[in-house]
Design a protein around this motif. Structure first.
Motif, PDB file in Angstrom:
ATOM      1  N   LEU A  71     -85.487 -55.173  84.936  1.00  5.20           N
ATOM      2  CA  LEU A  71     -86.896 -54.832  84.767  1.00  5.20           C
ATOM      3  C   LEU A  71     -87.737 -55.370  85.914  1.00  5.20           C
ATOM      4  O   LEU A  71     -88.670 -54.712  86.382  1.00  5.20           O
ATOM      5  N   GLN A  72     -87.396 -56.558  86.406  1.00  5.16           N
ATOM      6  CA  GLN A  72     -88.134 -57.128  87.536  1.00  5.16           C
ATOM      7  C   GLN A  72     -87.945 -56.278  88.784  1.00  5.16           C
ATOM      8  O   GLN A  72     -88.892 -56.029  89.528  1.00  5.16           O
ATOM      9  N   VAL A  73     -86.719 -55.816  89.028  1.00  6.00           N
ATOM     10  CA  VAL A  73     -86.443 -54.987  90.203  1.00  6.00           C
ATOM     11  C   VAL A  73     -87.229 -53.679  90.128  1.00  6.00           C
ATOM     12  O   VAL A  73     -87.855 -53.241  91.098  1.00  6.00           O
ATOM     13  N   VAL A  74     -87.206 -53.041  88.955  1.00  2.00           N
ATOM     14  CA  VAL A  74     -87.929 -51.777  88.780  1.00  2.00           C
ATOM     15  C   VAL A  74     -89.427 -51.985  88.963  1.00  2.00           C
ATOM     16  O   VAL A  74     -90.106 -51.187  89.618  1.00  2.00           O
ATOM     17  N   SER A  75     -89.962 -53.070  88.421  1.00  4.00           N
ATOM     18  CA  SER A  75     -91.395 -53.345  88.524  1.00  4.00           C
ATOM     19  C   SER A  75     -91.812 -53.601  89.964  1.00  4.00           C
ATOM     20  O   SER A  75     -92.894 -53.176  90.390  1.00  4.00           O
TER      21      SER A  75
ATOM     22  N   LEU B 262     -83.309 -62.010  68.280  1.00  5.37           N
ATOM     23  CA  LEU B 262     -82.789 -60.918  69.108  1.00  5.37           C
ATOM     24  C   LEU B 262     -83.878 -59.874  69.265  1.00  5.37           C
ATOM     25  O   LEU B 262     -84.377 -59.327  68.274  1.00  5.37           O
ATOM     26  N   ILE B 263     -84.257 -59.615  70.502  1.00  4.77           N
ATOM     27  CA  ILE B 263     -85.273 -58.605  70.794  1.00  4.77           C
ATOM     28  C   ILE B 263     -84.596 -57.426  71.480  1.00  4.77           C
ATOM     29  O   ILE B 263     -83.967 -57.584  72.529  1.00  4.77           O
ATOM     30  N   THR B 264     -84.684 -56.266  70.877  1.00  5.68           N
ATOM     31  CA  THR B 264     -84.160 -55.035  71.475  1.00  5.68           C
ATOM     32  C   THR B 264     -85.342 -54.248  72.023  1.00  5.68           C
ATOM     33  O   THR B 264     -86.302 -53.974  71.301  1.00  5.68           O
ATOM     34  N   GLN B 265     -85.276 -53.905  73.291  1.00  2.00           N
ATOM     35  CA  GLN B 265     -86.422 -53.293  73.972  1.00  2.00           C
ATOM     36  C   GLN B 265     -86.011 -52.001  74.674  1.00  2.00           C
ATOM     37  O   GLN B 265     -84.927 -51.911  75.248  1.00  2.00           O
ATOM     38  N   VAL B 266     -86.878 -51.010  74.617  1.00  2.00           N
ATOM     39  CA  VAL B 266     -86.708 -49.771  75.378  1.00  2.00           C
ATOM     40  C   VAL B 266     -87.919 -49.630  76.295  1.00  2.00           C
ATOM     41  O   VAL B 266     -89.061 -49.682  75.839  1.00  2.00           O
ATOM     42  N   VAL B 267     -87.655 -49.479  77.585  1.00  2.63           N
ATOM     43  CA  VAL B 267     -88.716 -49.311  78.581  1.00  2.63           C
ATOM     44  C   VAL B 267     -88.748 -47.848  79.002  1.00  2.63           C
ATOM     45  O   VAL B 267     -87.708 -47.277  79.358  1.00  2.63           O
ATOM     46  N   SER B 268     -89.919 -47.258  78.959  1.00  2.00           N
ATOM     47  CA  SER B 268     -90.068 -45.826  79.248  1.00  2.00           C
ATOM     48  C   SER B 268     -91.096 -45.600  80.334  1.00  2.00           C
ATOM     49  O   SER B 268     -91.944 -46.454  80.621  1.00  2.00           O
ATOM     50  N   VAL B 269     -91.024 -44.423  80.930  1.00  2.00           N
ATOM     51  CA  VAL B 269     -92.035 -43.942  81.868  1.00  2.00           C
ATOM     52  C   VAL B 269     -92.530 -42.609  81.327  1.00  2.00           C
ATOM     53  O   VAL B 269     -91.771 -41.633  81.278  1.00  2.00           O
ATOM     54  N   GLU B 270     -93.778 -42.605  80.881  1.00  2.00           N
ATOM     55  CA  GLU B 270     -94.377 -41.388  80.315  1.00  2.00           C
ATOM     56  C   GLU B 270     -93.459 -40.769  79.262  1.00  2.00           C
ATOM     57  O   GLU B 270     -93.083 -39.606  79.328  1.00  2.00           O
ATOM     58  N   ARG B 271     -93.048 -41.572  78.309  1.00  2.00           N
ATOM     59  CA  ARG B 271     -92.231 -41.178  77.159  1.00  2.00           C
ATOM     60  C   ARG B 271     -90.779 -40.859  77.497  1.00  2.00           C
ATOM     61  O   ARG B 271     -90.016 -40.438  76.628  1.00  2.00           O
ATOM     62  N   THR B 272     -90.395 -41.040  78.757  1.00  2.00           N
ATOM     63  CA  THR B 272     -88.994 -40.857  79.133  1.00  2.00           C
ATOM     64  C   THR B 272     -88.309 -42.221  79.184  1.00  2.00           C
ATOM     65  O   THR B 272     -88.647 -43.049  80.038  1.00  2.00           O
ATOM     66  N   PRO B 273     -87.365 -42.521  78.284  1.00  2.00           N
ATOM     67  CA  PRO B 273     -86.690 -43.823  78.301  1.00  2.00           C
ATOM     68  C   PRO B 273     -85.959 -44.051  79.621  1.00  2.00           C
ATOM     69  O   PRO B 273     -85.227 -43.186  80.107  1.00  2.00           O
ATOM     70  N   LEU B 274     -86.172 -45.220  80.194  1.00  2.00           N
ATOM     71  CA  LEU B 274     -85.609 -45.546  81.496  1.00  2.00           C
ATOM     72  C   LEU B 274     -84.571 -46.656  81.410  1.00  2.00           C
ATOM     73  O   LEU B 274     -83.573 -46.655  82.131  1.00  2.00           O
ATOM     74  N   MET B 275     -84.800 -47.623  80.518  1.00  2.00           N
ATOM     75  CA  MET B 275     -83.929 -48.776  80.388  1.00  2.00           C
ATOM     76  C   MET B 275     -83.878 -49.206  78.930  1.00  2.00           C
ATOM     77  O   MET B 275     -84.823 -48.996  78.175  1.00  2.00           O
ATOM     78  N   ALA B 276     -82.778 -49.846  78.551  1.00  2.00           N
ATOM     79  CA  ALA B 276     -82.672 -50.510  77.255  1.00  2.00           C
ATOM     80  C   ALA B 276     -82.230 -51.943  77.518  1.00  2.00           C
ATOM     81  O   ALA B 276     -81.506 -52.213  78.484  1.00  2.00           O
ATOM     82  N   ALA B 277     -82.685 -52.853  76.679  1.00  2.00           N
ATOM     83  CA  ALA B 277     -82.371 -54.265  76.914  1.00  2.00           C
ATOM     84  C   ALA B 277     -82.264 -55.016  75.606  1.00  2.00           C
ATOM     85  O   ALA B 277     -82.859 -54.633  74.591  1.00  2.00           O
ATOM     86  N   LYS B 278     -81.484 -56.104  75.655  1.00  3.76           N
ATOM     87  CA  LYS B 278     -81.433 -57.072  74.568  1.00  3.76           C
ATOM     88  C   LYS B 278     -81.783 -58.437  75.148  1.00  3.76           C
ATOM     89  O   LYS B 278     -81.260 -58.818  76.204  1.00  3.76           O
ATOM     90  N   TYR B 279     -82.645 -59.155  74.453  1.00  8.13           N
ATOM     91  CA  TYR B 279     -83.004 -60.518  74.831  1.00  8.13           C
ATOM     92  C   TYR B 279     -82.545 -61.441  73.702  1.00  8.13           C
ATOM     93  O   TYR B 279     -82.983 -61.295  72.555  1.00  8.13           O
ATOM     94  N   VAL B 280     -81.661 -62.361  74.018  1.00  9.35           N
ATOM     95  CA  VAL B 280     -81.108 -63.286  73.041  1.00  9.35           C
ATOM     96  C   VAL B 280     -81.733 -64.652  73.285  1.00  9.35           C
ATOM     97  O   VAL B 280     -81.481 -65.288  74.311  1.00  9.35           O
ATOM     98  N   LEU B 281     -82.560 -65.094  72.333  1.00 12.83           N
ATOM     99  CA  LEU B 281     -83.310 -66.341  72.494  1.00 12.83           C
ATOM    100  C   LEU B 281     -82.910 -67.303  71.370  1.00 12.83           C
ATOM    101  O   LEU B 281     -83.329 -67.128  70.225  1.00 12.83           O
TER     102      LEU B 281
ATOM    103  N   GLU C  24     -79.424 -58.750  78.432  1.00 17.25           N
ATOM    104  CA  GLU C  24     -78.479 -57.654  78.681  1.00 17.25           C
ATOM    105  C   GLU C  24     -79.291 -56.379  78.875  1.00 17.25           C
ATOM    106  O   GLU C  24     -80.122 -56.034  78.030  1.00 17.25           O
ATOM    107  N   GLU C  25     -79.058 -55.671  79.992  1.00 16.72           N
ATOM    108  CA  GLU C  25     -79.870 -54.500  80.323  1.00 16.72           C
ATOM    109  C   GLU C  25     -78.987 -53.323  80.717  1.00 16.72           C
ATOM    110  O   GLU C  25     -77.971 -53.495  81.399  1.00 16.72           O
ATOM    111  N   TRP C  26     -79.399 -52.135  80.296  1.00 17.22           N
ATOM    112  CA  TRP C  26     -78.720 -50.897  80.652  1.00 17.22           C
ATOM    113  C   TRP C  26     -79.746 -49.934  81.245  1.00 17.22           C
ATOM    114  O   TRP C  26     -80.866 -49.810  80.732  1.00 17.22           O
ATOM    115  N   SER C  27     -79.350 -49.223  82.299  1.00 17.71           N
ATOM    116  CA  SER C  27     -80.248 -48.262  82.926  1.00 17.71           C
ATOM    117  C   SER C  27     -79.913 -46.840  82.483  1.00 17.71           C
ATOM    118  O   SER C  27     -78.833 -46.581  81.932  1.00 17.71           O
TER     119      SER C  27
END
Length: 247
Positions: free
Chosen positions: A174-178, A215-234, A143-146
């Motif tokens: 995240l793949q699209v952004v990368s 459950l992995i909760t992840q925040v992806v940032s660019v130079e300390r600016t949060p860009l995306m939040a995600a949850k990975y349910v495994l 689950e991802e939020w921009s």
């Protein structure tokens, strides 16, 4: 007084010897390792010591153990050193992992999202939900939020359009952004916890609601600016993924 050189534990030394032999081609990817007695003899170590190292190699994804087959060397042993942030597709074999889109919608941010992303409560953001199928078996949920469009455009003017155009593609956000900008200085921070799948997620993954999950909760940032939040349910039984850290 001369500085002492740090000593590795014997099991780590043995682990590294096997990994180096794999890198040198002694045990090519896809091949089956020699039997435990033969491998112990080849390396000049005891079987109990070898067994402990093999267990660590299995945990780290270097080898796979299959009943009736033996210990098989995986196609891509874990690389050493610092690793770039990767989408979940990149953490699994490209041939085995397939992303199946469930939801691609624009919605108002939840309280959870606003804890992680600097978005106004009244704005609209992308929410993507995807199933990760491994060899055709539902094995995880993403689950991802921009950030809102203005925040995305401040990082890269092409990001809002890239997400809109990729709405139906079998990819994670995240793949699209990368892929849009491979040189974008992305960094991620993650927190892991244990929980259970729950009814709705259980229906999506065709598992019991009481199935234990990581459950992995992840925040992806660019130079300390949060860009995306995600949850990975495994859920339990899902293939392992590497978690690498560096200092």
């Amino acid at each position: 007084m001369a500085a002492r050189r740090p000593q590795r534990r014997p099991v780590v030394e043995l682990y590294e010897r096997v990994v180096e032999a794999i890198r040198q081609g002694d045990y090519p990817p896809g091949s089956t390792l020699p039997s435990e007695p033969d491998l112990a003899a080849d390396l000049g170590v005891s079987r109990p010591a070898l067994r402990e190292a093999l267990l660590l190699l299995q945990e780290d994804g270097v080898i796979t153990v299959r009943r009736g087959v033996g210990r098989t060397v995986n196609g891509r042993p874990a690389r050493r050193g610092f690793e770039r942030l990767q989408s979940i597709e990149g953490l699994f074999s490209a041939d085995a992992a397939k992303i199946r889109p469930l939801a691609r919608v624009v919605e108002e941010p939840t309280d959870l999202v606003m804890q992680h992303l600097p978005v106004p409560a009244s704005c609209e953001i992308w929410f993507w939900e995807s199933v990760v199928d491994i060899d055709g078996v539902p094995s995880g949920l993403v689950e991802e939020w921009s950030a809102h469009d203005e925040g995305l455009a401040a990082v890269d003017p092409g990001l809002p359009a890239a997400l809109a155009e990729a709405e139906a593609q079998p990819s994670t956000m995240l793949q699209v952004v990368s892929e849009l900008d491979p040189y974008l200085p992305l960094s991620g921070s993650s927190a892991m916890s244990a929980t259970v799948l729950g009814r709705r997620r259980g229906e999506v993954l065709d598992r019991s609601p009481d199935t234990p999950v990581v459950l992995i909760t992840q925040v992806v940032s660019v130079e300390r600016t949060p860009l995306m939040a995600a949850k990975y349910v495994l859920p339990s039984g899902a293939p392992s993924i590497p978690v690498r850290q560096s200092r």
